[in-house]
Design an enzyme around this catalytic site. Sequence first.
Site, mmCIF file in Angstrom:
data_model
loop_
_atom_site.group_PDB
_atom_site.id
_atom_site.type_symbol
_atom_site.label_atom_id
_atom_site.label_comp_id
_atom_site.label_asym_id
_atom_site.label_seq_id
_atom_site.Cartn_x
_atom_site.Cartn_y
_atom_site.Cartn_z
ATOM 1 N N ASN A 9 0.863 -1.181 0.000
ATOM 2 C CA ASN A 9 0.000 0.000 0.000
ATOM 3 C C ASN A 9 0.898 1.229 0.000
ATOM 4 O O ASN A 9 1.485 1.566 1.023
ATOM 5 C CB ASN A 9 -0.898 -0.023 1.249
ATOM 6 C CG ASN A 9 -1.712 1.244 1.400
ATOM 7 O OD1 ASN A 9 -1.859 2.005 0.450
ATOM 8 N ND2 ASN A 9 -2.243 1.467 2.592
ATOM 9 N N LYS A 11 0.090 4.235 -0.299
ATOM 10 C CA LYS A 11 -0.568 5.413 0.296
ATOM 11 C C LYS A 11 -0.364 6.638 -0.613
ATOM 12 O O LYS A 11 -0.355 6.489 -1.828
ATOM 13 C CB LYS A 11 -0.054 5.663 1.715
ATOM 14 C CG LYS A 11 -0.048 4.395 2.557
ATOM 15 C CD LYS A 11 0.166 4.658 4.011
ATOM 16 C CE LYS A 11 0.354 3.337 4.740
ATOM 17 N NZ LYS A 11 0.201 3.451 6.174
ATOM 18 N N HIS A 95 -9.402 0.944 4.838
ATOM 19 C CA HIS A 95 -8.118 1.127 5.531
ATOM 20 C C HIS A 95 -8.332 2.086 6.696
ATOM 21 O O HIS A 95 -9.114 3.038 6.592
ATOM 22 C CB HIS A 95 -7.077 1.689 4.557
ATOM 23 C CG HIS A 95 -5.695 1.663 5.116
ATOM 24 N ND1 HIS A 95 -5.243 2.611 6.012
ATOM 25 C CD2 HIS A 95 -4.671 0.797 4.937
ATOM 26 C CE1 HIS A 95 -3.996 2.333 6.350
ATOM 27 N NE2 HIS A 95 -3.626 1.234 5.712
ATOM 28 N N GLU A 97 -6.731 4.479 7.773
ATOM 29 C CA GLU A 97 -6.536 5.899 7.474
ATOM 30 C C GLU A 97 -7.737 6.502 6.757
ATOM 31 O O GLU A 97 -7.893 7.722 6.712
ATOM 32 C CB GLU A 97 -5.250 6.074 6.639
ATOM 33 C CG GLU A 97 -4.012 5.831 7.481
ATOM 34 C CD GLU A 97 -2.818 5.305 6.699
ATOM 35 O OE1 GLU A 97 -2.776 5.444 5.470
ATOM 36 O OE2 GLU A 97 -1.916 4.738 7.347
ATOM 37 N N GLU A 182 -5.390 -5.176 10.700
ATOM 38 C CA GLU A 182 -4.428 -4.083 10.839
ATOM 39 C C GLU A 182 -4.701 -3.330 12.133
ATOM 40 O O GLU A 182 -5.482 -2.365 12.142
ATOM 41 C CB GLU A 182 -4.567 -3.124 9.653
ATOM 42 C CG GLU A 182 -4.249 -3.753 8.318
ATOM 43 C CD GLU A 182 -3.548 -2.773 7.393
ATOM 44 O OE1 GLU A 182 -2.478 -3.115 6.897
ATOM 45 O OE2 GLU A 182 -4.048 -1.648 7.211
ATOM 46 N N GLY A 188 2.316 2.111 10.571
ATOM 47 C CA GLY A 188 3.222 3.234 10.370
ATOM 48 C C GLY A 188 3.942 3.676 11.629
ATOM 49 O O GLY A 188 4.553 4.747 11.658
ATOM 50 N N SER A 228 3.428 -2.317 10.308
ATOM 51 C CA SER A 228 4.880 -2.302 10.482
ATOM 52 C C SER A 228 5.549 -3.639 10.130
ATOM 53 O O SER A 228 6.519 -4.042 10.778
ATOM 54 C CB SER A 228 5.244 -1.866 11.904
ATOM 55 O OG SER A 228 4.741 -0.567 12.157
HETATM 56 C C1 PEP Z 1 -0.644 -0.105 5.775
HETATM 57 O O1 PEP Z 1 -0.467 0.834 5.030
HETATM 58 O O2 PEP Z 1 -1.668 -0.768 5.670
HETATM 59 C C2 PEP Z 1 0.370 -0.415 6.779
HETATM 60 C C3 PEP Z 1 0.212 -1.483 7.498
HETATM 61 O O3 PEP Z 1 1.431 0.452 6.895
HETATM 62 P P1 PEP Z 1 2.864 0.129 7.604
HETATM 63 O O4 PEP Z 1 3.345 -1.163 7.011
HETATM 64 O O5 PEP Z 1 3.715 1.283 7.249
HETATM 65 O O6 PEP Z 1 2.601 0.012 9.060
#
Ligand code: PEP
Length: 269
Positions: A9, A11, A95, A97, A182, A188, A228
């Site tokens: 992803n 983003k 997601h 976000e 998630e 992040g 992460s």
């Molecule tokens: C994500 O964008 O869904 C995500 C898990 O980001 P990160 O791997 O940076 O934590």
Amino acid sequence: MRTPIMAGNWKMNCDNDEAWELAAAIADEKGDVEGCEVVLCPPATALTTVLAAIEDTNIGLGAQNIFWEESGAYTGELSGPMLLSCGCQYVIIGHSERRGRFGSADEDFTPELQQVFGDTDASVNRKLPAALSHGLLPIVCVGELLSERQEGQTDEVVSGQVTAALTGLEASEVDWVILAYEPVWAIGTGEVCEAEEANRVIGVIRATLAEVVGGEVAERVRILYGGSVNPANVEGLMEQSEIDGGLVGGASLQAESFCELIAAAAASK
Ligand code: PEP
């Protein structure tokens, strides 16, 4: 046997030149990947650029969001037919976000929660059939906030999100759905959920699925972990029985680290 998935992803990162460079480097290294579905989810502006870079490879293309209507006066939104016309096969839905805090009646904009765009369980539930009806494989994200985890509500929150997302779908449709656990506090932040705990929560999600659509479909649905994921922790995550792959933000923005994640996923099952 569930085929693992490694989805990147991106983003709101990468202009078209950067997107080309990143996708081409991944395609060079892993274009002939087997034993793992690899999905790149660039920003919408770079979908066709990435499509060109992964042409004739085993790598798939995904969008980061979808709107449920097909066309009309919906400024800034993208529909299923539009995503299909850019070559998408997958789409991320719900997601964290994109889920909503900003503008809700009782809460101010809270960037530390990284939940800003107003998606709710109800809008996720409307987006899902829109994706499926156009043949797009939805990657539906669920996960608890840190405060919810601290209050012991994790299982309840994720089960509720899964049930709400799937309401009204036939079991035969759910068969095509990909879920991603998630935990919001791990996205992040560099703070990964312990592999055993991620496996446990994904087990809870699978049990919820079994209640909603029956055990056979629940056993087939791929459930990813996101939060992460990086080359140092991916093997521990992928060796867990319930974890079918990763949805990756930061580590998907470097070809080298993302290729390591792909290799670990492909070798895992
Ligand atoms: C994500 O964008 O869904 C995500 C898990 O980001 P990160 O791997 O940076 O934590």
